[in-house]
Scaffold this motif. Structure first.
Motif, PDB file in Angstrom:
ATOM      1  N   GLU A 244       0.830  -1.208   0.000  1.00  0.00           N
ATOM      2  CA  GLU A 244       0.000   0.000   0.000  1.00  0.00           C
ATOM      3  C   GLU A 244       0.864   1.259   0.000  1.00  0.00           C
ATOM      4  O   GLU A 244       0.594   2.222  -0.737  1.00  0.00           O
ATOM      5  CB  GLU A 244      -0.929   0.002   1.202  1.00  0.00           C
TER       6      GLU A 244
ATOM      7  N   PHE B 259       5.145   1.016  -8.962  1.00  0.00           N
ATOM      8  CA  PHE B 259       4.417  -0.191  -9.360  1.00  0.00           C
ATOM      9  C   PHE B 259       5.235  -1.454  -9.111  1.00  0.00           C
ATOM     10  O   PHE B 259       4.725  -2.454  -8.588  1.00  0.00           O
ATOM     11  CB  PHE B 259       4.029  -0.103 -10.844  1.00  0.00           C
TER      12      PHE B 259
ATOM     13  N   ARG C 264      -5.345  -6.349  -3.271  1.00  0.00           N
ATOM     14  CA  ARG C 264      -4.813  -6.132  -4.614  1.00  0.00           C
ATOM     15  C   ARG C 264      -5.695  -5.153  -5.394  1.00  0.00           C
ATOM     16  O   ARG C 264      -5.194  -4.296  -6.144  1.00  0.00           O
ATOM     17  CB  ARG C 264      -4.689  -7.467  -5.361  1.00  0.00           C
TER      18      ARG C 264
ATOM     19  N   ALA D 113       2.296   1.722  -3.368  1.00  0.00           N
ATOM     20  CA  ALA D 113       1.286   2.157  -4.338  1.00  0.00           C
ATOM     21  C   ALA D 113       1.029   3.653  -4.220  1.00  0.00           C
ATOM     22  O   ALA D 113       0.915   4.359  -5.231  1.00  0.00           O
ATOM     23  CB  ALA D 113      -0.003   1.368  -4.130  1.00  0.00           C
TER      24      ALA D 113
ATOM     25  N   ARG E 163      -4.836  -1.699  -4.290  1.00  0.00           N
ATOM     26  CA  ARG E 163      -3.544  -1.266  -4.814  1.00  0.00           C
ATOM     27  C   ARG E 163      -3.660  -0.872  -6.295  1.00  0.00           C
ATOM     28  O   ARG E 163      -3.084   0.112  -6.736  1.00  0.00           O
ATOM     29  CB  ARG E 163      -2.499  -2.374  -4.656  1.00  0.00           C
ATOM     30  N   TYR E 164      -4.423  -1.651  -7.077  1.00  0.00           N
ATOM     31  CA  TYR E 164      -4.618  -1.300  -8.485  1.00  0.00           C
ATOM     32  C   TYR E 164      -5.343   0.039  -8.613  1.00  0.00           C
ATOM     33  O   TYR E 164      -5.060   0.825  -9.527  1.00  0.00           O
ATOM     34  CB  TYR E 164      -5.397  -2.392  -9.203  1.00  0.00           C
TER      35      TYR E 164
ATOM     36  N   CYS F  73       5.503  -2.293  -5.460  1.00  0.00           N
ATOM     37  CA  CYS F  73       4.180  -2.712  -4.987  1.00  0.00           C
ATOM     38  C   CYS F  73       3.909  -4.159  -5.391  1.00  0.00           C
ATOM     39  O   CYS F  73       3.442  -4.964  -4.569  1.00  0.00           O
ATOM     40  CB  CYS F  73       3.110  -1.781  -5.562  1.00  0.00           C
ATOM     41  N   GLU F  74       4.187  -4.497  -6.634  1.00  0.00           N
ATOM     42  CA  GLU F  74       3.957  -5.859  -7.106  1.00  0.00           C
ATOM     43  C   GLU F  74       4.827  -6.863  -6.350  1.00  0.00           C
ATOM     44  O   GLU F  74       4.376  -7.954  -5.996  1.00  0.00           O
ATOM     45  CB  GLU F  74       4.253  -5.952  -8.609  1.00  0.00           C
TER      46      GLU F  74
ATOM     47  N   GLN G  15      -5.151   2.555  -6.474  1.00  0.00           N
ATOM     48  CA  GLN G  15      -4.157   3.590  -6.186  1.00  0.00           C
ATOM     49  C   GLN G  15      -3.265   3.854  -7.388  1.00  0.00           C
ATOM     50  O   GLN G  15      -2.853   4.983  -7.640  1.00  0.00           O
ATOM     51  CB  GLN G  15      -3.292   3.165  -4.993  1.00  0.00           C
ATOM     52  N   LEU G  16      -2.967   2.787  -8.138  1.00  0.00           N
ATOM     53  CA  LEU G  16      -2.101   2.908  -9.309  1.00  0.00           C
ATOM     54  C   LEU G  16      -2.884   3.250 -10.574  1.00  0.00           C
ATOM     55  O   LEU G  16      -2.337   3.254 -11.676  1.00  0.00           O
ATOM     56  CB  LEU G  16      -1.323   1.602  -9.506  1.00  0.00           C
TER      57      LEU G  16
END
Length: 410
Positions: free
Chosen positions: A259, A267, A304, A262, A307-308, A270-271, A310-311
């Motif tokens: 988090e 990226f 997840r 992100a 997080r996506y 984060c991944e 946020q990105l």
């Protein structure tokens, strides 16, 4: 929270901290006693070692009674010199400092001491269960405060081994911090988490210590100190590697660190952190304690998805978040906090897509949930959503939603 609290939470002795900053240990002692302060040329180094900004260090050096109070659901006038929470924390720090002497006093038989520690562990576990089930989290606060007072009394009287009581304190102060955090009292939450980390470190309870650091990072995330949170979570992951490999501690630290990364827009990092978090599925047996460690990987779909979002990867985020609602509906035991976060994220996706129907559907459900549960966390998440609603102009339904969100903290 003080310089000493932050130092202990990060695992520094006075000697190691003095070495890292480049001063004598006695100088650190004077800083922590409040008889002197770091000079302006020293402060950037001190702030860096403590993983704080210069502004945060200045606030830390300011007397507690002049610090601004946090406001929110179920908030109250804490943090003053006569605040019961602050008095309990100060007393525990004093008792912990002399715990070696206290533990050596043969006031009771060893079997009775061990029973006393067991009683605290059992009660702490029960309080975590009550906290998780309570709709109004703040209703648990008086019992937790009473338990903290009883723990201090037991430590003073030598009614259980000091190490066992430090473990009980590391557990219970995390719960106290959760209650403060949910009521938007960040100063109290950070102070409780730091004390929990210190007590856990003192007892050599690495997983408990790492969890206290993770919770400290949540305060940083809430106050948008993302880089500081990522660094604290990195420390938590390192501490957790020294703990029980069958527990999910290091995977929880990775999930929360994802988090932070992100929010920083990183990226790849984060991944990597999310991939590490998902390795919790490889663990066997009981991977969480059900109390101070509740991470078991069951919420990774929503993590997840968040997080996506946020990105700004909206398609991937929506798929993951809708799957999370199906996998863990509220009727099946999903917490109000978790469901509220998913609903707010889905509403935020609608806002980014300029889809008022999606915003209204999920936003109003989140408002109802926040009002029913009294959760300050869900209310805070909804407040962040309002920043996304300005692009809808004079849409009356959106204006009504904003007004509903406003009433949550009125």
């Amino acid at each position: 929270m003080s310089i000493a609290d932050r130092r202990r939470a990060l695992g520094f002795t006075q000697e190691k901290f003095a070495e890292a900053v480049g001063v004598d240990r006695r100088t650190v002692g004077r800083w922590e006693r409040g008889t002197s302060r770091p000079q302006p040329p020293q402060r950037p180094k001190v702030a860096g070692v403590l993983m704080m900004s210069l502004e945060e260090l200045d606030a830390l050096l300011t007397p507690a009674e002049v610090l601004p109070q946090s406001e929110g659901l179920a908030s109250s006038a804490h943090n003053g010199p006569g605040d019961p929470d602050e008095m309990i924390r100060r007393e525990f720090l004093h008792l912990m400092a002399v715990s070696g002497v206290v533990a050596a006093i043969p006031t009771v038989e060893v079997d009775a001491q061990e029973q006393g520690a067991t009683d605290f562990d059992r009660m702490n576990g029960h309080l975590w269960q009550v906290y998780q089930l309570a709709r109004a989290k703040h209703s648990v606060y008086p019992v937790v405060q009473s338990q903290l007072t009883a723990l201090n009394d037991a430590l003073r009287a030598g009614q259980a081994p000091a190490g066992s009581l430090c473990i009980a304190a590391g557990d219970l102060f995390q719960l106290a911090g959760e209650l403060a955090f949910d009521s938007n009292r960040y100063h109290d939450a950070a102070a409780s988490y730091s004390l929990a980390a210190s007590a856990s470190k003192e007892a050599g309870a690495y997983d408990l210590w790492a969890c206290a650091l993770i919770r400290t990072a949540y305060v940083d995330l809430s106050e948008r100190r993302y880089r500081q949170a990522a660094e604290t979570l990195g420390a938590a992951r390192r501490v957790a590697l020294r703990g029980d490999s069958s527990l999910a501690t290091k995977h929880w630290a990775a999930a929360v660190q994802a988090e932070a990364f992100a929010w920083l827009g990183d990226f790849d990092a984060c991944e990597e952190a999310m991939d590490e978090a998902e390795k919790v599925a490889d663990l066997r047996g009981q991977v969480s304690t059900g109390g101070w460690l509740r991470f078991d990987g069951s919420r990774l779909a929503e993590e997840r998805g968040a997080r996506y979002l946020q990105l700004n990867r909206l398609g991937l985020a929506e798929t993951a978040l809708k799957d999370a609602l199906k996998l863990a509906p509220l009727a099946a035991g999903q917490s109000f906090r978790r469901r509220g976060a998913v609903l707010v994220d889905l509403a935020a996706i609608g806002a980014k897509r300029k889809d008022p129907e999606q915003v209204i559907e999920y936003g109003l459900e989140a408002v109802r949930l926040a009002r029913t549960s009294g959760s300050g966390y869900v209310a805070r998440r909804l407040q962040t959503l309002t920043a996304e609603l300005g692009s809808f102009g004079r849409d009356g339904r959106i204006a009504e939603l904003r007004a509903e969100i406003g009433t949550l903290t009125a």
